[in-house]
Structures are given as C-alpha cells and as structure tokens.
Design a protein around this motif. Structure first.
Motif, PDB file in Angstrom:
ATOM      1  N   TYR A   1       0.824  -1.213   0.000  1.00 21.72           N
ATOM      2  CA  TYR A   1       0.000   0.000   0.000  1.00 21.72           C
ATOM      3  C   TYR A   1       0.859   1.263   0.000  1.00 21.72           C
ATOM      4  O   TYR A   1       0.689   2.145  -0.856  1.00 21.72           O
ATOM      5  N   TRP A   2       1.795   1.359   0.943  1.00 15.27           N
ATOM      6  CA  TRP A   2       2.535   2.605   1.113  1.00 15.27           C
ATOM      7  C   TRP A   2       3.553   2.837   0.005  1.00 15.27           C
ATOM      8  O   TRP A   2       3.973   3.973  -0.213  1.00 15.27           O
TER       9      TRP A   2
ATOM     10  N   THR B   1       2.345   5.495  -2.440  1.00 13.03           N
ATOM     11  CA  THR B   1       2.021   6.812  -1.887  1.00 13.03           C
ATOM     12  C   THR B   1       3.270   7.677  -1.809  1.00 13.03           C
ATOM     13  O   THR B   1       4.381   7.229  -2.087  1.00 13.03           O
TER      14      THR B   1
ATOM     15  N   VAL C   1       9.220   5.070   4.517  1.00 13.52           N
ATOM     16  CA  VAL C   1       8.772   4.039   5.442  1.00 13.52           C
ATOM     17  C   VAL C   1       9.625   2.778   5.437  1.00 13.52           C
ATOM     18  O   VAL C   1       9.451   1.912   6.293  1.00 13.52           O
TER      19      VAL C   1
ATOM     20  N   LEU D   1       0.634   2.173   9.322  1.00 15.79           N
ATOM     21  CA  LEU D   1       1.320   1.254   8.419  1.00 15.79           C
ATOM     22  C   LEU D   1       0.538  -0.029   8.196  1.00 15.79           C
ATOM     23  O   LEU D   1       0.391  -0.488   7.053  1.00 15.79           O
TER      24      LEU D   1
ATOM     25  N   THR E   1      -1.128  10.134   4.757  1.00 16.94           N
ATOM     26  CA  THR E   1       0.258  10.116   4.278  1.00 16.94           C
ATOM     27  C   THR E   1       1.070  11.219   4.932  1.00 16.94           C
ATOM     28  O   THR E   1       2.215  10.994   5.364  1.00 16.94           O
TER      29      THR E   1
ATOM     30  N   LEU F   1       1.724  10.259   8.491  1.00 15.02           N
ATOM     31  CA  LEU F   1       2.724   9.203   8.561  1.00 15.02           C
ATOM     32  C   LEU F   1       4.131   9.770   8.400  1.00 15.02           C
ATOM     33  O   LEU F   1       5.052   9.388   9.143  1.00 15.02           O
TER      34      LEU F   1
END
Length: 301
Positions: A149-150, A153, A159, A267, A286, A289
């Motif tokens: 997923y991340w 982004t 991350v 996350l 986002t 994060l």
C-alpha cells in the motif's frame, strides 16, 4: 416479518422500533432506535455466527464493569443471550460532534477520561476479555500488505526503514504496559449526555465490543489517528501530557509508545480501510505518517 420484529417477538420484549437502522458497529451488530417503557433506547442485535462473540464481549462489559469505570457509558436496560441471538437494550444518547468540530479543551478532557478508563481494575480477568483487534494487528503486523500500500504513496521512500524493523515499534508499545482498553477508541463511538458541542466532559463512551486487555498507547494513538483522518486539529503533545497527569507515567516513554502505536496503526491497520475515506483523507494519512516517521527517527537515534 421484519427480522428485528421477529427477534423481539421471540424474546417477548415490548419494544417499538421507531426509526431506520442506525450506523452499525464495525463488529456486525444491527442497531435500531426504539421506544421502551416510554423512553428512547437503542437496540443492538447480533445473530448467531462468528460475530456473536463480539456482542457477548460487550454484554460482559456492561454486566461486570460498566458501573466500575470512571467514564460514562449507556445504561444496560435489558439483554438476552442464547444460541440464536445476543441482544442489548441500551439507553439512548445523541452522537458526539464530528472530530473536526472538537476544540482543544474537548480533546484534553477526552485524554483525561481515557487515562481514567485505563486506570480501571480488571476483576479477575473474566472470560469475555480478549486481545482487541487492533492490538492483534500490531502484535503480528502484515508487513507485506503495508509495503504494497505505502509503496504507492508519497511516503514510499520514508517508510522502508520502519517496515524493516517492526519489532522496534512493538518494543516501544510494550513498554507502556497492559491495561483495560476500549479497543475501538474513536469519536464515532462517543455519544453525548445532553447536546454538547465538542466538550469532553459530557461524553458517553459506547460500543464496547472490542474491549479487552491491551496497550494504553494503542487506544490513545487510534483516537488520534482516526480524528486526524477525519480532519481534526489535535493538540497531540498536550493530550499526552494531560493523560500522564491523570494516570502518572513517564511522559517521554508514553510519547514514544504512542508514536510507535500510531505508526503501526497507519502502516498496518489503515491500508485495508483507506479506500473508504477518499483521496483527501488518504493524503492526510500520508502527511501524518511522514511526520510520525520523522519523530520516530529522532527518538530512535
């Protein structure tokens, strides 16, 4: 016959359903506004199946703990529990304002109430207590899902180091200890004792289907994470200090544990639900994060 009317008939309850089904809990109950004995009430019905365990957990809370904790809850007016259905009849209260409408004093009052809740003694760990769903995710994080997923982004480059060492997050969260937690702590599960306008003092804490034993930092972090996604402007550091003032602990350790918990929530918990909040909400997640990753790096240095 309507399924709820059928349930009421079988239970022998003289309850009038007076409106359309309310927003149900994530744990699967049908929730209806009703009239009982001439007063407004809420009927929560969960039929036989795997989700009934959540309803029984909530029933266990109302029967054994609701009157012992230091926050307001709906009153349990009547209940039934058998192989076919678990039904709770609860006092009715209006919803709390959306998270974006809460002011600083309201958030601080809420942090203090959460500290009071976490100070509640657990009576001999009754069988209905469990590890809340969010705590389970953090205990066994789906790293592959998070990476997938991340990576799509604006946080993709930031991350990697955190995802490479999820145990560090778990260690920081565990340092905060274990206590009785709400387990699904967000403004959508809060009601009002009266009309209210974003003041935490009149808050009624509802939806106890995820209650159990877990990290206090996870409850606090989830409250903040959900509110941020909903457009709220939270006084994060002041909330941590208010919490620590009401439930004495090391502020720095609590701050670190809460950052680790919110990082873990974003996350590992949010990817499954992010599709439901729209692009604006995803962008907020986002940005949040990225700020948390920076804070985590400073504290890990």
């Amino acid at each position: 016959m309507d399924p709820i009317a059928q349930v009421l008939r079988e239970l022998g309850w003289h309850v009038d359903v007076v409106g359309v089904q309310l927003r149900g809990s994530a744990s699967g109950s049908a929730v209806h506004p009703v009239r009982f004995g001439g007063v407004d009430a809420v009927l929560k019905v969960t039929t036989a199946g795997p989700l009934q365990v959540n309803a029984r957990r909530e029933l266990g809370f109302y029967r054994t703990m609701a009157e012992r904790i230091a926050v307001r809850t709906p009153r349990l007016l009547r209940y039934a529990d058998n192989d076919d259905v678990t039904a709770l009849l609860l006092s009715a209260h209006p919803p709390a304002p959306p998270a974006r409408e809460w002011d600083r004093s309201g958030w601080l009052a809420l942090a203090g109430q959460l500290a009071a809740l976490h100070s509640s003694p657990v009576p001999d760990r009754p069988s209905w207590l469990a590890t809340p769903w969010l705590q389970q995710i953090l205990d066994d994080p789906p790293v592959d899902v998070a990476e997938d997923y991340w990576s799509r982004t604006g946080a993709a480059d930031a991350v990697g180091a955190v995802l490479a060492e999820p145990a560090a997050l778990a260690t920081a969260i565990a340092a905060g200890g274990v206590c009785f937690v709400h387990g699904d702590c967000h403004v959508g599960n809060l009601l009002r004792d009266g009309d209210g306008d974003g003041d935490g003092d009149g808050t009624v804490w509802a939806d106890w289907q995820m209650a159990g034993l877990g990290s206090p930092a996870v409850d606090l972090a989830f409250l903040c994470s959900r509110a941020d996604a909903d457009g709220a402007d939270l006084p994060y550091n002041a909330m941590v200090r208010e919490y620590a003032a009401r439930r004495p602990c090391d502020v720095e350790a609590l701050q670190r544990a809460t950052i680790a918990a919110e990082l873990g929530i974003l996350l590992f918990g949010w990817p499954e639900y992010a599709v439901h909040i729209g692009q604006t909400g995803r962008d907020r997640l986002t940005r949040r994060l990225l700020r948390l990753v920076d804070d985590w790096r400073v504290r890990a240095a």
